[in-house]
Design a protein around this motif. Structure first.
Motif, PDB file in Angstrom:
ATOM      1  N   ARG A  81      52.828  -7.333  59.154  1.00 25.44           N
ATOM      2  CA  ARG A  81      53.087  -8.429  58.210  1.00 25.44           C
ATOM      3  C   ARG A  81      51.873  -8.674  57.316  1.00 25.44           C
ATOM      4  N   SER A  82      50.659  -8.589  57.910  1.00 26.29           N
ATOM      5  CA  SER A  82      49.485  -8.835  57.072  1.00 26.29           C
ATOM      6  C   SER A  82      49.317  -7.704  56.051  1.00 26.29           C
ATOM      7  N   GLY A  83      49.594  -6.447  56.478  1.00 29.74           N
ATOM      8  CA  GLY A  83      49.520  -5.319  55.538  1.00 29.74           C
ATOM      9  C   GLY A  83      50.529  -5.506  54.412  1.00 29.74           C
ATOM     10  N   ASP A  84      51.699  -5.977  54.777  1.00 34.87           N
ATOM     11  CA  ASP A  84      52.777  -6.210  53.817  1.00 34.87           C
ATOM     12  C   ASP A  84      52.386  -7.325  52.824  1.00 34.87           C
ATOM     13  N   LEU A  85      51.884  -8.443  53.358  1.00 33.96           N
ATOM     14  CA  LEU A  85      51.526  -9.575  52.494  1.00 33.96           C
ATOM     15  C   LEU A  85      50.352  -9.231  51.575  1.00 33.96           C
ATOM     16  N   LEU A  86      49.424  -8.440  52.100  1.00 40.68           N
ATOM     17  CA  LEU A  86      48.299  -8.032  51.259  1.00 40.68           C
ATOM     18  C   LEU A  86      48.804  -7.149  50.115  1.00 40.68           C
ATOM     19  N   ALA A  87      49.711  -6.209  50.439  1.00 46.04           N
ATOM     20  CA  ALA A  87      50.264  -5.336  49.396  1.00 46.04           C
ATOM     21  C   ALA A  87      50.977  -6.173  48.332  1.00 46.04           C
ATOM     22  N   GLN A  88      51.766  -7.157  48.782  1.00 44.99           N
ATOM     23  CA  GLN A  88      52.483  -8.006  47.807  1.00 44.99           C
ATOM     24  C   GLN A  88      51.504  -8.714  46.882  1.00 44.99           C
ATOM     25  N   ALA A  89      50.433  -9.252  47.468  1.00 48.70           N
ATOM     26  CA  ALA A  89      49.442  -9.977  46.656  1.00 48.70           C
ATOM     27  C   ALA A  89      48.781  -9.027  45.650  1.00 48.70           C
ATOM     28  N   LEU A  90      48.511  -7.778  46.076  1.00 49.16           N
ATOM     29  CA  LEU A  90      47.880  -6.813  45.162  1.00 49.16           C
ATOM     30  C   LEU A  90      48.852  -6.388  44.062  1.00 49.16           C
ATOM     31  N   VAL A  91      50.108  -6.200  44.434  1.00 53.81           N
ATOM     32  CA  VAL A  91      51.124  -5.811  43.443  1.00 53.81           C
ATOM     33  C   VAL A  91      51.210  -6.900  42.364  1.00 53.81           C
ATOM     34  N   GLU A  92      51.092  -8.152  42.801  1.00 50.27           N
ATOM     35  CA  GLU A  92      51.180  -9.260  41.835  1.00 50.27           C
ATOM     36  C   GLU A  92      49.835  -9.530  41.150  1.00 50.27           C
ATOM     37  N   GLY A  93      48.840  -8.715  41.481  1.00 50.35           N
ATOM     38  CA  GLY A  93      47.521  -8.900  40.857  1.00 50.35           C
ATOM     39  C   GLY A  93      46.815 -10.160  41.338  1.00 50.35           C
ATOM     40  N   GLN A  94      47.169 -10.633  42.549  1.00 46.40           N
ATOM     41  CA  GLN A  94      46.569 -11.882  43.046  1.00 46.40           C
ATOM     42  C   GLN A  94      46.004 -11.745  44.456  1.00 46.40           C
ATOM     43  N   PRO A  95      45.058 -10.831  44.652  1.00 44.46           N
ATOM     44  CA  PRO A  95      44.532 -10.664  46.018  1.00 44.46           C
ATOM     45  C   PRO A  95      43.983 -11.958  46.615  1.00 44.46           C
ATOM     46  N   GLN A  96      43.493 -12.858  45.747  1.00 45.83           N
ATOM     47  CA  GLN A  96      42.914 -14.113  46.274  1.00 45.83           C
ATOM     48  C   GLN A  96      43.968 -15.018  46.918  1.00 45.83           C
ATOM     49  N   ALA A  97      45.251 -14.756  46.598  1.00 47.43           N
ATOM     50  CA  ALA A  97      46.329 -15.579  47.170  1.00 47.43           C
ATOM     51  C   ALA A  97      46.677 -15.139  48.598  1.00 47.43           C
ATOM     52  N   TYR A  98      46.121 -13.985  49.008  1.00 51.89           N
ATOM     53  CA  TYR A  98      46.494 -13.396  50.309  1.00 51.89           C
ATOM     54  C   TYR A  98      46.221 -14.316  51.509  1.00 51.89           C
ATOM     55  N   PRO A  99      45.022 -14.919  51.644  1.00 53.94           N
ATOM     56  CA  PRO A  99      44.796 -15.762  52.840  1.00 53.94           C
ATOM     57  C   PRO A  99      45.792 -16.925  52.946  1.00 53.94           C
ATOM     58  N   GLU A 100      46.126 -17.534  51.803  1.00 54.35           N
ATOM     59  CA  GLU A 100      47.053 -18.666  51.816  1.00 54.35           C
ATOM     60  C   GLU A 100      48.447 -18.209  52.258  1.00 54.35           C
ATOM     61  N   ARG A 101      48.824 -17.034  51.804  1.00 56.06           N
ATOM     62  CA  ARG A 101      50.150 -16.503  52.188  1.00 56.06           C
ATOM     63  C   ARG A 101      50.187 -16.153  53.683  1.00 56.06           C
ATOM     64  N   LEU A 102      49.067 -15.640  54.150  1.00 58.05           N
ATOM     65  CA  LEU A 102      48.962 -15.303  55.576  1.00 58.05           C
ATOM     66  C   LEU A 102      49.085 -16.576  56.414  1.00 58.05           C
ATOM     67  N   ARG A 103      48.443 -17.626  55.908  1.00 54.83           N
ATOM     68  CA  ARG A 103      48.463 -18.908  56.615  1.00 54.83           C
ATOM     69  C   ARG A 103      49.888 -19.467  56.666  1.00 54.83           C
ATOM     70  N   ALA A 104      50.579 -19.392  55.533  1.00 54.63           N
ATOM     71  CA  ALA A 104      51.946 -19.912  55.486  1.00 54.63           C
ATOM     72  C   ALA A 104      52.864 -19.055  56.375  1.00 54.63           C
ATOM     73  N   ALA A 105      52.620 -17.759  56.413  1.00 58.76           N
ATOM     74  CA  ALA A 105      53.514 -16.874  57.184  1.00 58.76           C
ATOM     75  C   ALA A 105      53.287 -17.024  58.685  1.00 58.76           C
ATOM     76  N   PHE A 106      52.016 -17.027  59.135  1.00 58.02           N
ATOM     77  CA  PHE A 106      51.811 -17.091  60.589  1.00 58.02           C
ATOM     78  C   PHE A 106      50.450 -17.577  61.055  1.00 58.02           C
ATOM     79  N   SER A 107      49.413 -17.552  60.189  1.00 63.07           N
ATOM     80  CA  SER A 107      48.106 -17.788  60.815  1.00 63.07           C
ATOM     81  C   SER A 107      47.900 -19.252  61.200  1.00 63.07           C
TER      82      SER A 107
END
Ligand SMILES: Cc1cc2nc3c(=O)[nH]c(=O)nc-3n(C[C@H](O)[C@H](O)[C@H](O)COP(=O)(O)OP(=O)(O)OC[C@H]3O[C@@H](n4cnc5c(N)ncnc54)[C@H](O)[C@@H]3O)c2cc1C
Length: 396
Positions: A278-304
């Motif tokens: 899931r983290s690999g997936d969410l990181l890829a999504q953030a990179l595809v959208e050009g927003q790597p900085q959004a990755y930690p927040e998405r990880l937090r919302a998903a499970f962290s």
């Protein structure tokens, strides 16, 4: 950012690579071993299967397990059918499957050890197998212990578990988990297609290795596991503290971490495969959208945020007491006598019950559960005292 280097072709790196390559990124995955038998139980809960159905649909050998047995430190046993199966892979097979998918999506997979990563220039520079490589961004998915970037802190003793175990060439159909008295960790036996993964995990620094080995060997004897041809393994597993989950830096200008490297592991169960994917997936999504900085927040919302909650209760679960006995022992006893509690544990096993709503659910069912428990043990229920239970009080 079109060129991505991924260090580590385990579940986190391989899935991240697959997702990026299928969006047109040029991805190179470096792994010193590629598909290998990483020490692991190999168990995927239903939440992983639901998110990534190919894990069940693929024809690669795997074991689909529907029965589990929990064993208390005092030897009480509770066997139950799970409402959703757990799928168990040998890691060489699982990693091979994920890397094949990454390569089919367009990734280049190179068997090579990365010895240094330099993120200071316009391009990331990596040394892999004695050659210098360049990329726009680097994903660090190299597992629990890597210190390739000096600006990130490696996980310390308090964030890690020691694991020891055996791969045993014998067949079984049920998952067994055994708790020990006053012990933060557990023993397990996970059946795979043609062998068992039997092991023990414990907080690092709390128990001497010889003691863990003794518990493991006693377990093998108690469970009558034939050890002919067994192969020993040991490995590290993240077991992050709440503050590590909350505060650890996992993304920078041209780098990010995923999977074990980012401490994405359930601190109670040690489940890491789903969180790596899931983290690999969410990181890829953030990179595809050009927003790597959004990755930690998405990880937090998903499970962290849920894993952080789990980290706060882990010690209580393994060492706490309830109604005069260890919580883990009471859990095994309740499983045997309470259908409501059995349903709850089934959902915990499948991954459909998160930690943050567990307390509410326990409270909602507490009256029924306790009533069932007391009836089973004493034959009659002190209904008046159960009616007096106040749900606003903290759980024992
Ligand atoms: C004994 C044990 C039992 C477990 N049982 C379960 C279980 O049943 N279910 C579950 O969900 N989780 C389980 N886990 C956790 C699970 O194994 C991990 O969480 C998961 O493998 C993390 O995936 P990852 O891709 O982040 O890292 P890994 O799977 O560790 O992959 C990292 C990859 O990086 C490569 N690598 C490392 N350094 C370098 C380098 N410098 N250069 C190139 N390559 C490098 C390695 O070869 C490896 O392939 C268990 C862990 C252990 C130790």
């Amino acid at each position: 950012m079109r060129e991505i280097a991924i260090v580590g072709g385990g579940p986190a790196g391989a899935l991240c690579g697959e997702r990026l390559a299928s969006h047109g990124f040029r991805v190179t995955i470096f792994d010193e071993r590629l598909a290998w038998e990483k020490p692991c139980g190999g168990g995927l809960t239903y939440k992983a299967i639901e998110a990534y159905p190919f894990l069940l649909d693929d024809s690669k050998p795997k074991k689909i397990v529907r029965t589990a047995e929990l064993i208390s430190g005092g030897g009480h046993r509770a066997r139950f059918e799970m409402n959703r199966p757990i799928v168990i892979y040998a890691r060489k097979v699982l990693n091979g499957l994920l890397l094949d998918r990454a390569v089919a999506a367009g990734c280049t997979a190179i068997r090579s050890r990365v010895t240094s990563v330099d993120i200071d220039g316009a391009k990331v520079r990596l040394m892999a197998g004695g050659e210098e490589r360049h990329s726009d961004f680097v994903v660090l998915a190299a597992g629990a212990r890597n210190q390739l970037l000096p600006e990130t802190t490696a996980l310390g003793t308090k964030d890690l578990e020691v694991t020891l175990g055996y791969f045993v060439p014998t067949e079984e159909d049920i998952i067994k988990v055994k708790f020990l008295k006053e012990f933060e960790g557990y023993l397990w036996s996970f059946p795979r297609a043609d062998h068992l993964s039997v092991g023990i995990c414990a907080k690092m620094g709390q128990n001497p290795t010889q003691q863990l080995r003794r518990h493991l060997d006693e377990f093998v004897v108690e469970e009558k596991i034939s050890m002919a041809g067994a192969k020993f393994y040991s490995h590290m597993l993240p077991s992050p503290q709440a503050q590590t989950i909350r505060g650890r830096r996992i993304v920078g200008r041209n780098w990010a971490m995923a999977g074990d490297a980012a401490a994405c592991v359930d601190p109670i169960t040690g489940e890491g495969l789903y969180y790596a994917l899931r983290s690999g997936d969410l990181l890829a999504q953030a990179l595809v959208e050009g927003q790597p900085q959004a990755y930690p927040e998405r990880l937090r919302a998903a499970f962290s945020a849920d894993l952080e909650f789990a980290a706060n209760i882990a010690r209580k679960i393994f060492r706490g007491n309830f109604l005069g006995g260890a919580i883990t022992t009471r859990m095994v006893q309740l499983l045997n006598c309470s259908p409501a509690f059995r349903d709850l544990i089934r959902d915990v096993f499948s991954g459909s019950q998160d930690y943050r709503t567990l307390k509410r659910r326990l409270w909602d069912q507490f009256g029924i559960t306790l009533l069932e428990f007391v009836r089973a043990f004493f034959g009659s229920a002190p209904a008046a005292s159960i009616a007096r239970l106040d749900p606003r009080e903290p759980l024992p």
